[in-house]
Design an enzyme around this catalytic site. Structure first.
Site, PDB file in Angstrom:
ATOM      1  N   ASN A 127       0.867  -1.175   0.000  1.00  0.00           N
ATOM      2  CA  ASN A 127       0.000   0.000   0.000  1.00  0.00           C
ATOM      3  C   ASN A 127       0.909   1.232   0.000  1.00  0.00           C
ATOM      4  O   ASN A 127       1.501   1.563   1.022  1.00  0.00           O
ATOM      5  CB  ASN A 127      -0.885  -0.035   1.264  1.00  0.00           C
ATOM      6  CG  ASN A 127      -1.712   1.221   1.437  1.00  0.00           C
ATOM      7  OD1 ASN A 127      -1.788   2.056   0.526  1.00  0.00           O
ATOM      8  ND2 ASN A 127      -2.339   1.354   2.593  1.00  0.00           N
ATOM      9  N   TRP A 128       1.005   1.862  -1.172  1.00  0.00           N
ATOM     10  CA  TRP A 128       1.915   3.018  -1.277  1.00  0.00           C
ATOM     11  C   TRP A 128       1.331   4.278  -0.644  1.00  0.00           C
ATOM     12  O   TRP A 128       2.015   5.284  -0.512  1.00  0.00           O
ATOM     13  CB  TRP A 128       2.264   3.277  -2.750  1.00  0.00           C
ATOM     14  CG  TRP A 128       3.320   2.362  -3.302  1.00  0.00           C
ATOM     15  CD1 TRP A 128       3.689   1.144  -2.819  1.00  0.00           C
ATOM     16  CD2 TRP A 128       4.161   2.611  -4.438  1.00  0.00           C
ATOM     17  NE1 TRP A 128       4.708   0.614  -3.585  1.00  0.00           N
ATOM     18  CE2 TRP A 128       5.014   1.492  -4.591  1.00  0.00           C
ATOM     19  CE3 TRP A 128       4.283   3.660  -5.358  1.00  0.00           C
ATOM     20  CZ2 TRP A 128       5.957   1.399  -5.612  1.00  0.00           C
ATOM     21  CZ3 TRP A 128       5.212   3.568  -6.387  1.00  0.00           C
ATOM     22  CH2 TRP A 128       6.048   2.449  -6.493  1.00  0.00           C
ATOM     23  N   LYS A 129       0.043   4.230  -0.297  1.00  0.00           N
ATOM     24  CA  LYS A 129      -0.625   5.414   0.286  1.00  0.00           C
ATOM     25  C   LYS A 129      -0.388   6.637  -0.602  1.00  0.00           C
ATOM     26  O   LYS A 129      -0.363   6.498  -1.824  1.00  0.00           O
ATOM     27  CB  LYS A 129      -0.140   5.628   1.729  1.00  0.00           C
ATOM     28  CG  LYS A 129      -0.270   4.341   2.556  1.00  0.00           C
ATOM     29  CD  LYS A 129      -0.059   4.548   4.026  1.00  0.00           C
ATOM     30  CE  LYS A 129      -0.185   3.204   4.734  1.00  0.00           C
ATOM     31  NZ  LYS A 129      -0.167   3.314   6.185  1.00  0.00           N
ATOM     32  N   HIS A 180      -9.656   1.346   4.700  1.00  0.00           N
ATOM     33  CA  HIS A 180      -8.383   1.481   5.434  1.00  0.00           C
ATOM     34  C   HIS A 180      -8.605   2.439   6.601  1.00  0.00           C
ATOM     35  O   HIS A 180      -9.359   3.410   6.492  1.00  0.00           O
ATOM     36  CB  HIS A 180      -7.297   1.994   4.490  1.00  0.00           C
ATOM     37  CG  HIS A 180      -5.936   1.939   5.106  1.00  0.00           C
ATOM     38  ND1 HIS A 180      -5.512   2.884   6.012  1.00  0.00           N
ATOM     39  CD2 HIS A 180      -4.931   1.054   4.984  1.00  0.00           C
ATOM     40  CE1 HIS A 180      -4.284   2.570   6.408  1.00  0.00           C
ATOM     41  NE2 HIS A 180      -3.912   1.466   5.795  1.00  0.00           N
ATOM     42  N   GLU A 205      -6.963   4.788   7.675  1.00  0.00           N
ATOM     43  CA  GLU A 205      -6.697   6.199   7.364  1.00  0.00           C
ATOM     44  C   GLU A 205      -7.885   6.824   6.641  1.00  0.00           C
ATOM     45  O   GLU A 205      -8.173   8.014   6.803  1.00  0.00           O
ATOM     46  CB  GLU A 205      -5.397   6.301   6.541  1.00  0.00           C
ATOM     47  CG  GLU A 205      -4.179   6.056   7.438  1.00  0.00           C
ATOM     48  CD  GLU A 205      -2.969   5.477   6.747  1.00  0.00           C
ATOM     49  OE1 GLU A 205      -2.897   5.489   5.508  1.00  0.00           O
ATOM     50  OE2 GLU A 205      -2.073   4.990   7.473  1.00  0.00           O
ATOM     51  N   GLU A 222      -5.747  -4.939  10.416  1.00  0.00           N
ATOM     52  CA  GLU A 222      -4.679  -3.971  10.657  1.00  0.00           C
ATOM     53  C   GLU A 222      -4.958  -3.225  11.961  1.00  0.00           C
ATOM     54  O   GLU A 222      -5.718  -2.244  11.971  1.00  0.00           O
ATOM     55  CB  GLU A 222      -4.624  -2.949   9.516  1.00  0.00           C
ATOM     56  CG  GLU A 222      -4.283  -3.535   8.175  1.00  0.00           C
ATOM     57  CD  GLU A 222      -3.703  -2.465   7.262  1.00  0.00           C
ATOM     58  OE1 GLU A 222      -2.547  -2.604   6.872  1.00  0.00           O
ATOM     59  OE2 GLU A 222      -4.399  -1.490   6.978  1.00  0.00           O
ATOM     60  N   GLY A 240       2.317   2.080  10.730  1.00  0.00           N
ATOM     61  CA  GLY A 240       3.301   3.152  10.608  1.00  0.00           C
ATOM     62  C   GLY A 240       3.992   3.505  11.908  1.00  0.00           C
ATOM     63  O   GLY A 240       4.653   4.541  12.003  1.00  0.00           O
ATOM     64  N   SER A 260       3.158  -2.323  10.291  1.00  0.00           N
ATOM     65  CA  SER A 260       4.608  -2.375  10.498  1.00  0.00           C
ATOM     66  C   SER A 260       5.228  -3.729  10.119  1.00  0.00           C
ATOM     67  O   SER A 260       6.164  -4.187  10.765  1.00  0.00           O
ATOM     68  CB  SER A 260       4.971  -1.995  11.937  1.00  0.00           C
ATOM     69  OG  SER A 260       4.564  -0.656  12.198  1.00  0.00           O
ATOM     70  N   GLY A 306       2.697  -1.170   4.271  1.00  0.00           N
ATOM     71  CA  GLY A 306       2.784   0.240   3.904  1.00  0.00           C
ATOM     72  C   GLY A 306       4.221   0.640   3.665  1.00  0.00           C
ATOM     73  O   GLY A 306       4.777   0.451   2.584  1.00  0.00           O
ATOM     74  N   GLY A 307       4.860   1.166   4.711  1.00  0.00           N
ATOM     75  CA  GLY A 307       6.201   1.729   4.592  1.00  0.00           C
ATOM     76  C   GLY A 307       7.196   0.840   3.864  1.00  0.00           C
ATOM     77  O   GLY A 307       7.906   1.293   2.952  1.00  0.00           O
TER      78      GLY A 307
END
Ligand code: PGA
Length: 248
Positions: free
Chosen positions: A9-11, A93, A95, A163, A169, A209, A230-231
């Site tokens: 997930n590049w967000k 998600h 976010e 999640e 993150g 994470s 993500g990251g």
């Protein structure tokens, strides 16, 4: 046996120059034995689908509007994502739930729209730290699950992503034991929602994470069918290591 899925997930990260990383990823992980998906920002969908052509990497969106088209400035529909080359879409998600006030009901109608466009809906659920500390994890996750997974969801058109919000993150990961036990309970709750057979086949992936250093122990735990990353998905070498772990 359920196949593993490594989903990136590049967000809101990535410019066109970032597409060169796809070649590095495909080279580092030429024929992964797990499914690999990357969800870039919408501006990169077409370019990424082109860059991924001929590789094992599939491309997904990060959200869709419930309607197929219409007067919804700034939104994207599921058929548009499919037309751009997506095969899946992240929905609900945390976010989006936090930044855009998305509710379980919103997620469910989006999932129906995604299914209509032939996209796999990756439905994200997870508790906050406050929920967890108050012992409400299962109540929260159960409510999100029953409200966000639409009628008619199958193991072919739906993936559940667990999640925990406190792990996203933050560098804090749920322990494999904790994640595995929540996944097991999610699968039990899914039985009521979609029936026993479908619940047994529906992939439940973990996010929060995930990185090369912890992915193996997470994926080795019962009921964890993959990772939403993500990251670490922004670093081709890290994401390649995660894909390799999924294919062991
Ligand atoms: P993270 O994000 O891997 O950076 O924690 C996961 C996600 O939000 O999907």
């Amino acid at each position: 046996m359920r196949r593993k899925l490594a989903a990136g997930n590049w967000k809101m990260n990535g410019l066109r120059a970032s597409l060169t990383e796809i070649a590095a990823l495909a080279k580092a992980c030429p024929s992964p034995d797990c499914d690999v998906l990357i969800c870039p920002p919408a501006t990169l969908l077409v370019g990424m689908a082109e860059a991924c052509a001929g590789t094992a990497i599939r491309v997904g969106g990060q959200d869709c509007h419930p309607a197929a088209s219409g007067a919804h400035t700034g939104d994207l529909s599921a058929p548009m994502l499919a037309d751009a080359g997506a095969t899946a879409v992240l929905l609900g998600h945390s976010e989006r739930r936090a930044d855009h006030g998305e509710t379980d009901a919103d997620v469910a109608v989006k999932a129906v729209s995604a299914r209509g466009a032939g996209l796999t809906a990756i439905i994200c659920i997870g508790e906050t730290l406050e929920d967890r500390d108050a012992g409400r994890t299962l109540d929260v996750v159960g409510k999100q699950l029953s409200g966000s997974v639409p009628d008619g969801a199958t193991a072919d058109n739906t993936v559940i992503a667990y999640e925990p919000v406190w792990a996203i993150g933050t560098g804090k990961t749920a322990s494999p034991e904790d994640a595995s036990s929540v996944h097991g309970l999610i699968r039990q709750l899914l039985q009521d929602r979609v029936g026993e057979g479908t619940a047994a086949d529906m992939p439940i992936i973990y996010g929060g994470s995930v990185k090369p250093a912890n992915v193996e122990e997470l994926l080795d735990a019962d009921e964890i069918d993959g990772a939403l990353v993500g990251g670490a998905s922004l670093k081709p070498e890290d994401f390649a290591a995660i894909c390799s772990a999924g294919g062991r």
